[in-house]
Design an enzyme around this catalytic site. Structure first.
Site, PDB file in Angstrom:
ATOM      1  CG  ASP A   1      -1.957   0.839   1.311  1.00 49.37           C
ATOM      2  OD1 ASP A   1      -3.120   0.687   0.835  1.00 49.37           O
ATOM      3  OD2 ASP A   1      -1.772   2.262   1.484  1.00 49.37           O
ATOM      4  CB  ILE A   2       0.840   4.292  -2.148  1.00 45.03           C
ATOM      5  CG1 ILE A   2       1.371   3.440  -3.497  1.00 45.03           C
ATOM      6  CG2 ILE A   2       1.757   5.564  -2.321  1.00 45.03           C
ATOM      7  CD1 ILE A   2       0.573   4.001  -4.629  1.00 45.03           C
ATOM      8  CD  GLU A  31      -4.161   3.621  -1.046  1.00 47.23           C
ATOM      9  OE1 GLU A  31      -5.248   3.096  -1.520  1.00 47.23           O
ATOM     10  OE2 GLU A  31      -3.943   3.860   0.319  1.00 47.23           O
TER      11      GLU A  31
HETATM   12  N1  LIG Z   1      -5.435   9.481  -8.101  1.00 52.59           N
HETATM   13  C1  LIG Z   1      -5.753   8.551  -7.606  1.00 52.59           C
HETATM   14  N2  LIG Z   1      -6.369   8.189  -6.329  1.00 52.59           N
HETATM   15  C2  LIG Z   1      -6.855   7.170  -5.819  1.00 52.59           C
HETATM   16  C3  LIG Z   1      -7.056   6.148  -6.674  1.00 52.59           C
HETATM   17  N3  LIG Z   1      -7.900   4.945  -5.961  1.00 52.59           N
HETATM   18  C4  LIG Z   1      -7.836   5.467  -4.604  1.00 52.59           C
HETATM   19  N4  LIG Z   1      -7.087   6.940  -4.533  1.00 52.59           N
HETATM   20  C5  LIG Z   1      -6.900   7.718  -3.458  1.00 52.59           C
HETATM   21  O1  LIG Z   1      -5.960   7.026  -2.590  1.00 52.59           O
HETATM   22  C6  LIG Z   1      -6.299   7.730  -1.110  1.00 52.59           C
HETATM   23  C7  LIG Z   1      -6.171   6.561  -0.131  1.00 52.59           C
HETATM   24  O2  LIG Z   1      -6.310   7.372   1.069  1.00 52.59           O
HETATM   25  P1  LIG Z   1      -6.355   6.672   2.462  1.00 52.59           P
HETATM   26  O3  LIG Z   1      -7.172   5.366   2.414  1.00 52.59           O
HETATM   27  O4  LIG Z   1      -6.917   7.715   3.265  1.00 52.59           O
HETATM   28  O5  LIG Z   1      -4.719   6.432   2.781  1.00 52.59           O
HETATM   29  P2  LIG Z   1      -3.401   7.189   2.646  1.00 52.59           P
HETATM   30  O6  LIG Z   1      -3.630   8.818   2.249  1.00 52.59           O
HETATM   31  O7  LIG Z   1      -2.580   6.508   1.768  1.00 52.59           O
HETATM   32  O8  LIG Z   1      -2.868   6.874   4.180  1.00 52.59           O
HETATM   33  P3  LIG Z   1      -2.198   5.506   4.580  1.00 52.59           P
HETATM   34  O9  LIG Z   1      -2.729   4.648   3.738  1.00 52.59           O
HETATM   35  O10 LIG Z   1      -2.502   5.669   5.973  1.00 52.59           O
HETATM   36  O11 LIG Z   1      -0.710   5.894   4.275  1.00 52.59           O
HETATM   37  C8  LIG Z   1      -7.702   8.201  -1.490  1.00 52.59           C
HETATM   38  O12 LIG Z   1      -7.534   9.654  -1.417  1.00 52.59           O
HETATM   39  C9  LIG Z   1      -8.204   7.892  -2.776  1.00 52.59           C
HETATM   40  O13 LIG Z   1      -8.907   8.831  -3.284  1.00 52.59           O
HETATM   41  C10 LIG Z   1      -6.850   6.375  -8.082  1.00 52.59           C
HETATM   42  O14 LIG Z   1      -7.286   5.265  -8.835  1.00 52.59           O
HETATM   43  N5  LIG Z   1      -5.985   7.426  -8.646  1.00 52.59           N
END
Ligand SMILES: Nc1nc2c(ncn2[C@@H]2O[C@H](COP(=O)(O)OP(=O)(O)OP(=O)(O)O)[C@@H](O)[C@H]2O)c(=O)[nH]1
Length: 595
Positions: free
Chosen positions: A434-435, A477
């Site tokens: 996970d990013i 992500e």
């Molecule tokens: N640009 C883009 N964003 C995505 C996509 N899929 C999911 N996201 C975003 O990924 C983010 C995930 O955030 P969170 O689940 O809060 O977690 P995080 O910000 O990575 O924080 P941690 O996981 O706790 O490090 C959200 O803002 C989603 O909108 C995509 O295909 N493209």
């Protein structure tokens, strides 16, 4: 009815007429009877009374024969026989045969005469009814005897004539007596002849009857007198007879009488008279010969005309047969033409049917081939489309990686059935990535920048993994990496390499460099939950997720890798999230971390 009645009465009249004519004929032959006989013949013909017609023909034949018309007589007898034969009247047939025999005797054709007499004899003995056979047999014997006389067989003639014993006296008895007397005289038995001639019954009946018989009687008597030496009586009797013959055609009798007269006169010394009668005798002989020659000629003529008639008939018959044959042939030709026509039509129909059927089959075949081609093309197209669809449905459009659907469709086949065996190499590592703070990237640089980051991470993952590894975009992500045939240490190396690659990669977003890191959790499969049971790959992924959760919670830009469980898990795997660390610390869960 009236017509039948009138017919039968007409027939009766004709029968009476026939009887009358026959009786008249017995008295004497008269040429004046001929017209009446002809009328009888015509009327019988019109009435369809064939027997009367045949009898009238015979009657006319007899009259003509008597007067020396042998030519017509022959034809008439033949006609009578032709009509009589199919009628099956043997009596009439015998009468005709006897008349014909007389004629042949007159013509001195003794062989034919004998044949005809034989035929008459056959019919009398085999077919004629008994009551009529007797009289007919007498008649036959008279003529058979006469034939013997003509041929010079006098003794045979006498035997035959003597055999003819008739019960009652008739003209026939007298005729027989006369013939017998002649036979006796022929062998010099004049006494026997005189006795027969002297019988009153014979004398009276013969003298009353026809001229020819009278002459014959007197001739016989004169001969008997001559033989007996009664020359005067012989001369007297012969002269009377000779007078009777004048103006008649009895040339034979005439010459015989002249001979008697010459002989008798010579015996009496009257040579002048004897010479005179001898001269007359010679003349009569000449005339007789002439007559005989003439008769032969006429007879030939008659035979010729009969033969011609027969030939004409046979030609007609042949012609008829030919015409009948032609008719049959013609009919056959018509039938054949008909048949050929029918065959032709049938053949044509058959050809049309065969051609039609052939065309129909060919057309169907072609249609089927086209259809098959179309189906094959469509099937191929569909397969292609399906393949593309499947590929599409299995592919994540942003990163180009396989998605969760793809993972679920292949994972069961990837899990080896004997994966539970002890070999460490056979472990399959389920790894979740996970990013870190990705939301921030989105929020700071925009969603498109986030997309670029995602695509770049996907590329890094592809580069850091093997061909045989599965790299799946698991969620927004989040990524799942499945690495088969790997030990725990090899897994540590692999995830560390990934972590570092991401950390070190120079991300540039909106022309600005940014730092991106990721957290990773992993767990092996198979994983023994105590001594007895193995966790499912779904549970293993959950354990990997627990590791990821722990890495995020405690550090970030780090990894946590579960190695094994020392004790079976009592609570659900999801609850492990909270106390993963305490389980590690307590030694229930054996795990490695990057920090
Ligand atoms: N640009 C883009 N964003 C995505 C996509 N899929 C999911 N996201 C975003 O990924 C983010 C995930 O955030 P969170 O689940 O809060 O977690 P995080 O910000 O990575 O924080 P941690 O996981 O706790 O490090 C959200 O803002 C989603 O909108 C995509 O295909 N493209």
């Amino acid at each position: 009815n009236t017509s039948i009645e009138s017919n039968s009465s007409q027939r009766e009249d004709l029968s009476k007429m026939l009887m009358h004519l026959t009786d008249s004929l017995k008295e004497d032959y008269d040429l004046n009877l001929l017209p009446q006989v002809r009328v009888l013949r015509e009327q019988s013909k019109q009435l369809g009374a064939k027997d009367l017609q045949a009898r009238s023909l015979l009657l006319e034949g007899l009259i003509r024969q008597h007067f020396g018309d042998y030519k017509h007589s022959l034809v008439l007898h033949n006609d009578a026989l032709n009509i009589a034969k199919p009628l099956n009247l043997p009596t009439l047939e015998v009468q005709i045969y006897l008349a014909m025999a007389q004629l042949e005797m007159d013509l001195e054709r003794f062989r034919y005469a004998q044949q005809l007499l034989d035929q008459a004899y056959f019919l009398i003995t085999k077919q004629v009814a008994a009551d009529k056979a007797h009289a007919l047999m007498g008649e036959y014997m008279l003529w058979q005897g006469s034939l013997y006389l003509l041929k010079g067989s006098y003794r045979q003639a006498l035997v035959t004539l003597n055999d003819a014993t008739l019960a009652e006296y008739t003209l026939l008895t007298s005729k027989l007596a006369l013939a017998r007397a002649w036979a006796h005289l022929s062998i010099g038995e004049y006494q026997k002849a005189s006795k027969l001639l002297g019988s009153d019954l014979v004398k009276q009946s013969v003298l009353k009857r026809n001229l020819h018989l009278r002459v014959r009687y007197k001739l016989t008597s004169a001969t008997a007198a001559l033989q007996a030496g009664n020359f005067a009586t012989a001369i007297d009797t012969a002269k009377q007879a000779l007078n009777d013959t004048f103006g008649t055609r009895f040339l034979t009798e005439q010459s015989l009488l002249q001979n008697i007269l010459a002989g008798a006169h010579a015996q009496l010394g009257d040579f002048e008279q004897a010479h005179l009668y001898l001269k007359r005798f010679a003349l009569s002989q000449q005339a007789l010969n002439l007559q005989k020659r003439n008769n032969k000629l006429l007879q030939l003529e008659a035979q010729y005309s009969l033969a011609a008639q027969k030939q004409q008939l046979s030609v007609l018959e042949k012609d008829n047969a030919l015409q009948a044959q032609q008719l049959i042939q013609h009919q056959q030709q018509i039938d054949n033409a008909h048949l050929a026509q029918q065959r032709g039509v049938l053949g044509l129909l058959l050809i049309v049917l065969v051609v039609g059927f052939g065309y129909w089959r060919w057309h169907n075949k072609r249609y089927l081939i086209t259809l098959k081609q179309q189906v094959a093309e469509r099937t191929e197209e569909l397969a292609e489309r399906n393949k593309r669809l499947q590929a599409l449905s299995f592919t994540d459009s942003l990163t180009g990686l396989n998605n969760r659907h793809y993972f679920f469709s292949v994972i069961d086949a990837q899990i080896k059935p004997d994966a539970s065996t002890n070999s460490e190499k056979q472990e399959m590592i389920f790894c979740l990535l996970d990013i870190d703070h990705f939301k921030k990237v989105n929020d700071t640089y925009g969603h498109a920048a986030g997309d670029i980051v995602l695509q770049t991470i996907a590329d890094i993952l592809k580069q850091c993994t093997r061909e045989s590894d599965l790299v799946i975009r698991w969620g927004g992500e989040e990524f799942l990496i499945v690495m088969p045939n790997m030990t725990h240490n090899e897994a540590i190396e692999a995830v560390e390499r990934v972590r570092r690659q991401v950390e070190c990669f120079p991300f540039v977003v909106n022309e600005q460099p940014i730092q991106v890191t990721c957290s990773i959790g992993f767990a092996p499969y198979p994983l023994m939950n105590g001594a007895k049971s193995t966790l499912s790959w779904e549970q293993v992924i959950e354990l990997a997720d627990n590791g990821l959760y722990m890495a995020k919670k405690e550090h970030r830009n780090a990894w946590v890798g579960l190695q094994s469980l020392n004790q079976p898990l009592n609570s659900s795997i999801k609850q492990l999230n909270e106390d993963y660390r305490s389980l590690i610390n307590s030694g229930q869960v054996i795990a490695s971390t990057s920090y």
